[in-house]
Design a protein around this motif. Sequence first.
Motif, PDB file in Angstrom:
ATOM      1  N   ASN A 159      22.894  19.715 108.687  1.00 21.56           N
ATOM      2  CA  ASN A 159      23.984  20.673 108.870  1.00 21.56           C
ATOM      3  C   ASN A 159      23.695  22.026 108.226  1.00 21.56           C
ATOM      4  O   ASN A 159      23.969  23.079 108.803  1.00 21.56           O
ATOM      5  CB  ASN A 159      25.291  20.100 108.302  1.00 21.56           C
ATOM      6  N   LEU A 160      23.124  22.004 107.000  1.00 28.52           N
ATOM      7  CA  LEU A 160      22.871  23.257 106.316  1.00 28.52           C
ATOM      8  C   LEU A 160      21.845  24.088 107.080  1.00 28.52           C
ATOM      9  O   LEU A 160      22.020  25.295 107.276  1.00 28.52           O
ATOM     10  CB  LEU A 160      22.375  22.993 104.890  1.00 28.52           C
ATOM     11  N   GLY A 161      20.762  23.451 107.526  1.00 32.64           N
ATOM     12  CA  GLY A 161      19.767  24.172 108.304  1.00 32.64           C
ATOM     13  C   GLY A 161      20.339  24.748 109.575  1.00 32.64           C
ATOM     14  O   GLY A 161      20.000  25.873 109.986  1.00 32.64           O
ATOM     15  N   THR A 162      21.228  24.002 110.224  1.00 36.74           N
ATOM     16  CA  THR A 162      21.858  24.494 111.445  1.00 36.74           C
ATOM     17  C   THR A 162      22.750  25.687 111.157  1.00 36.74           C
ATOM     18  O   THR A 162      22.777  26.664 111.913  1.00 36.74           O
ATOM     19  CB  THR A 162      22.675  23.369 112.098  1.00 36.74           C
ATOM     20  N   HIS A 163      23.496  25.640 110.056  1.00 42.68           N
ATOM     21  CA  HIS A 163      24.336  26.780 109.676  1.00 42.68           C
ATOM     22  C   HIS A 163      23.480  28.012 109.408  1.00 42.68           C
ATOM     23  O   HIS A 163      23.828  29.128 109.815  1.00 42.68           O
ATOM     24  CB  HIS A 163      25.156  26.439 108.428  1.00 42.68           C
ATOM     25  N   TYR A 164      22.363  27.818 108.685  1.00 39.43           N
ATOM     26  CA  TYR A 164      21.467  28.940 108.426  1.00 39.43           C
ATOM     27  C   TYR A 164      20.947  29.523 109.744  1.00 39.43           C
ATOM     28  O   TYR A 164      20.897  30.751 109.923  1.00 39.43           O
ATOM     29  CB  TYR A 164      20.273  28.483 107.579  1.00 39.43           C
ATOM     30  N   ALA A 165      20.540  28.640 110.677  1.00 39.69           N
ATOM     31  CA  ALA A 165      20.002  29.100 111.949  1.00 39.69           C
ATOM     32  C   ALA A 165      21.054  29.860 112.754  1.00 39.69           C
ATOM     33  O   ALA A 165      20.756  30.879 113.379  1.00 39.69           O
ATOM     34  CB  ALA A 165      19.478  27.908 112.744  1.00 39.69           C
ATOM     35  N   THR A 166      22.288  29.369 112.727  1.00 43.60           N
ATOM     36  CA  THR A 166      23.366  30.049 113.454  1.00 43.60           C
ATOM     37  C   THR A 166      23.585  31.454 112.911  1.00 43.60           C
ATOM     38  O   THR A 166      23.747  32.421 113.666  1.00 43.60           O
ATOM     39  CB  THR A 166      24.662  29.238 113.352  1.00 43.60           C
ATOM     40  N   ARG A 167      23.559  31.582 111.587  1.00 42.20           N
ATOM     41  CA  ARG A 167      23.748  32.906 110.980  1.00 42.20           C
ATOM     42  C   ARG A 167      22.572  33.818 111.289  1.00 42.20           C
ATOM     43  O   ARG A 167      22.756  35.010 111.565  1.00 42.20           O
ATOM     44  CB  ARG A 167      23.941  32.768 109.469  1.00 42.20           C
ATOM     45  N   TRP A 168      21.355  33.272 111.252  1.00 44.09           N
ATOM     46  CA  TRP A 168      20.176  34.104 111.535  1.00 44.09           C
ATOM     47  C   TRP A 168      20.230  34.621 112.983  1.00 44.09           C
ATOM     48  O   TRP A 168      19.870  35.762 113.265  1.00 44.09           O
ATOM     49  CB  TRP A 168      18.895  33.307 111.316  1.00 44.09           C
ATOM     50  N   GLU A 169      20.678  33.758 113.894  1.00 42.35           N
ATOM     51  CA  GLU A 169      20.777  34.171 115.297  1.00 42.35           C
ATOM     52  C   GLU A 169      21.747  35.335 115.467  1.00 42.35           C
ATOM     53  O   GLU A 169      21.530  36.225 116.296  1.00 42.35           O
ATOM     54  CB  GLU A 169      21.216  32.981 116.151  1.00 42.35           C
ATOM     55  N   GLN A 170      22.809  35.358 114.667  1.00 40.03           N
ATOM     56  CA  GLN A 170      23.752  36.473 114.719  1.00 40.03           C
ATOM     57  C   GLN A 170      23.113  37.772 114.236  1.00 40.03           C
ATOM     58  O   GLN A 170      23.398  38.853 114.756  1.00 40.03           O
ATOM     59  CB  GLN A 170      24.981  36.148 113.872  1.00 40.03           C
ATOM     60  N   LEU A 171      22.239  37.652 113.238  1.00 37.02           N
ATOM     61  CA  LEU A 171      21.598  38.835 112.674  1.00 37.02           C
ATOM     62  C   LEU A 171      20.379  39.267 113.472  1.00 37.02           C
ATOM     63  O   LEU A 171      20.010  40.455 113.464  1.00 37.02           O
ATOM     64  CB  LEU A 171      21.190  38.553 111.215  1.00 37.02           C
ATOM     65  N   ASP A 172      19.721  38.315 114.126  1.00 35.73           N
ATOM     66  CA  ASP A 172      18.497  38.616 114.876  1.00 35.73           C
ATOM     67  C   ASP A 172      18.483  37.779 116.155  1.00 35.73           C
ATOM     68  O   ASP A 172      17.833  36.733 116.215  1.00 35.73           O
ATOM     69  CB  ASP A 172      17.266  38.319 114.018  1.00 35.73           C
ATOM     70  N   PRO A 173      19.196  38.229 117.187  1.00 34.76           N
ATOM     71  CA  PRO A 173      19.323  37.431 118.415  1.00 34.76           C
ATOM     72  C   PRO A 173      17.998  37.163 119.121  1.00 34.76           C
ATOM     73  O   PRO A 173      17.898  36.230 119.919  1.00 34.76           O
ATOM     74  CB  PRO A 173      20.239  38.293 119.294  1.00 34.76           C
ATOM     75  N   LYS A 174      16.968  37.949 118.843  1.00 33.30           N
ATOM     76  CA  LYS A 174      15.686  37.781 119.523  1.00 33.30           C
ATOM     77  C   LYS A 174      14.850  36.638 118.927  1.00 33.30           C
ATOM     78  O   LYS A 174      13.889  36.192 119.544  1.00 33.30           O
ATOM     79  CB  LYS A 174      14.882  39.075 119.453  1.00 33.30           C
ATOM     80  N   ALA A 175      15.200  36.183 117.754  1.00 35.04           N
ATOM     81  CA  ALA A 175      14.385  35.184 117.071  1.00 35.04           C
ATOM     82  C   ALA A 175      14.480  33.820 117.752  1.00 35.04           C
ATOM     83  O   ALA A 175      15.535  33.440 118.275  1.00 35.04           O
ATOM     84  CB  ALA A 175      14.817  35.062 115.614  1.00 35.04           C
ATOM     85  N   GLN A 176      13.369  33.096 117.741  1.00 36.21           N
ATOM     86  CA  GLN A 176      13.352  31.708 118.175  1.00 36.21           C
ATOM     87  C   GLN A 176      13.521  30.831 116.935  1.00 36.21           C
ATOM     88  O   GLN A 176      12.749  30.937 115.989  1.00 36.21           O
ATOM     89  CB  GLN A 176      12.040  31.385 118.893  1.00 36.21           C
ATOM     90  N   LEU A 177      14.526  29.977 116.930  1.00 31.56           N
ATOM     91  CA  LEU A 177      14.935  29.258 115.722  1.00 31.56           C
ATOM     92  C   LEU A 177      14.691  27.761 115.861  1.00 31.56           C
ATOM     93  O   LEU A 177      14.880  27.180 116.933  1.00 31.56           O
ATOM     94  CB  LEU A 177      16.421  29.526 115.442  1.00 31.56           C
ATOM     95  N   TYR A 178      14.294  27.154 114.752  1.00 33.81           N
ATOM     96  CA  TYR A 178      14.007  25.728 114.700  1.00 33.81           C
ATOM     97  C   TYR A 178      14.602  25.148 113.418  1.00 33.81           C
ATOM     98  O   TYR A 178      14.666  25.824 112.387  1.00 33.81           O
ATOM     99  CB  TYR A 178      12.503  25.457 114.705  1.00 33.81           C
ATOM    100  N   VAL A 179      14.986  23.887 113.465  1.00 32.31           N
ATOM    101  CA  VAL A 179      15.417  23.154 112.279  1.00 32.31           C
ATOM    102  C   VAL A 179      14.593  21.877 112.204  1.00 32.31           C
ATOM    103  O   VAL A 179      14.635  21.052 113.127  1.00 32.31           O
ATOM    104  CB  VAL A 179      16.923  22.833 112.318  1.00 32.31           C
ATOM    105  N   GLU A 180      13.821  21.718 111.141  1.00 30.03           N
ATOM    106  CA  GLU A 180      12.942  20.571 110.982  1.00 30.03           C
ATOM    107  C   GLU A 180      13.344  19.775 109.742  1.00 30.03           C
ATOM    108  O   GLU A 180      13.673  20.360 108.701  1.00 30.03           O
ATOM    109  CB  GLU A 180      11.487  21.014 110.857  1.00 30.03           C
ATOM    110  N   PRO A 181      13.306  18.437 109.809  1.00 30.62           N
ATOM    111  CA  PRO A 181      13.857  17.605 108.722  1.00 30.62           C
ATOM    112  C   PRO A 181      13.029  17.583 107.446  1.00 30.62           C
ATOM    113  O   PRO A 181      13.554  17.296 106.382  1.00 30.62           O
ATOM    114  CB  PRO A 181      13.925  16.209 109.350  1.00 30.62           C
ATOM    115  N   THR A 182      11.712  17.847 107.531  1.00 28.59           N
ATOM    116  CA  THR A 182      10.872  17.813 106.332  1.00 28.59           C
ATOM    117  C   THR A 182       9.958  19.028 106.289  1.00 28.59           C
ATOM    118  O   THR A 182       9.723  19.697 107.302  1.00 28.59           O
ATOM    119  CB  THR A 182       9.990  16.546 106.291  1.00 28.59           C
TER     120      THR A 182
END
Length: 464
Positions: free
Chosen positions: A403-426
């Motif tokens: 959840n925390l990684g997803t929240h971070y990714a959601t916020r980053w997408e708002q600040l930088d819509p062009k970025a490709q975002l990933y969430v990895e468990p380890t």
Amino acid sequence: MLNIGAAAVSTPTPSSQSLRGVPSVVGMKEWLEALGHSTNDINALNIIHVAGTKGKGSTCAFTRSFLHAHGLRTGFPNRIGLYTGPDLQSIRERIQIDNQPITEDLFTRYFFEVWERLSPDSCDATGENKKSRLPRYLQLLALLAFHTFIRERVQAAIFETHHGGEYDATNVIPHPVVTAITSLGMDHVAQLGPTIDDIAWHKSGIFKPGVPAFSAPQDPGPVEVMRRRAEEKNVPLKFVSNYEMLPKNKKVLAVPVQRINCSLALEVARCFLQAKAPECVIDDDLIREGVENFSWPGRFEIIQDGQIRWFLDGAHNPLSLRQAAQWFADNTNHSETTKCRVLIFSHYSEERDGMTLVEELARSLPENDARPYKVIFTSYNERKDGVRRIDKTLKVPETPFPNLGTHYATRWEQLDPKAQLYVEPTIEDALMLARDIAVEKKGLDVLVTGSLHLVGGALSLLRP
């Protein structure tokens, strides 16, 4: 685009805020006495005491490097202790002698000497039990460092504070040879804040009457606070600017903040030698040798790994992240060897707002070719198999993942819509994803930052 990988005592401070709980320095003197160490024993260590927000570890390491180079040339100091933290891969990194963590045998021997003497069922010479309260984790490590350095007869000891200064466990040092304060910023606000002036008050608590003190350049508010505290304690205080004659070492001194840390360390080392060996000098050759032999893993470190350059910095507060972002940009902008930039980030702390750090980093990375367009958020979990290869005894915080990684990714997408975002468990998954991207893009620059837990885990995989 988001891709998710597989699974008390209240002591007033200068503001209206009060400390919560028992200050860490409380009990330290009594515990040292229980270990058989007097004030004279502590003073005989010839201590350099360093506080600050950013650059404490680097400043301590630069100071050690200068003194070590001098010791090799003249014989003094011939044994140098360093107490610092946190550790990246081994708890023994926190207590070093002559540029190396103490051995497992020494650590084990001295740990149990300290533990047994301070255990609640131990008694003093009269048979009376006077040690009903055990030290907390960082207090215990500081006591272990004092005990180790005294037993090993070091001729100089460099101590980094834990968080603050005035109430820090290391501030049991009665009469250091010299003190230093590195760059100040907003961190550990719950303990030291809420303003930068409050933080300056706490950090300058390491000043001791008549003991020379040095500081990196600071903002006007902290400067006034520090000068006032120095006057109260009759402390000669000097603010150190960049030493223009430092060697042009692109590996060690390419980052502006490292030139500040190095300049501060040079003044500290010179003051130490003037006090303890007045006939000794630090000339240009010794400065060059000290810089060349400087090492501080996980801080502004670059590892070349085939087609990938890993940029690792354990930045974990806004000031540090701004510096890490600038360092990455300076080293990757206009690069002819790589085209793709990737960021790997992880942060979880009860003391800091991770989302604020994400926002700070996103804003600090410049809008040019150096800005990562693939961003990977991960946890503090090191390996896919769950096995941890490093001998850290301090429990790694449990990351509320994914959840925390997803929240971070959601916020980053708002600040930088062009970025490709990933969430990895380890961390291992994050590094493997970066390697896959490198194959596709035929070259990669990767910034790994946000936490020393992240960088330590990455180093254990990149450089076992």
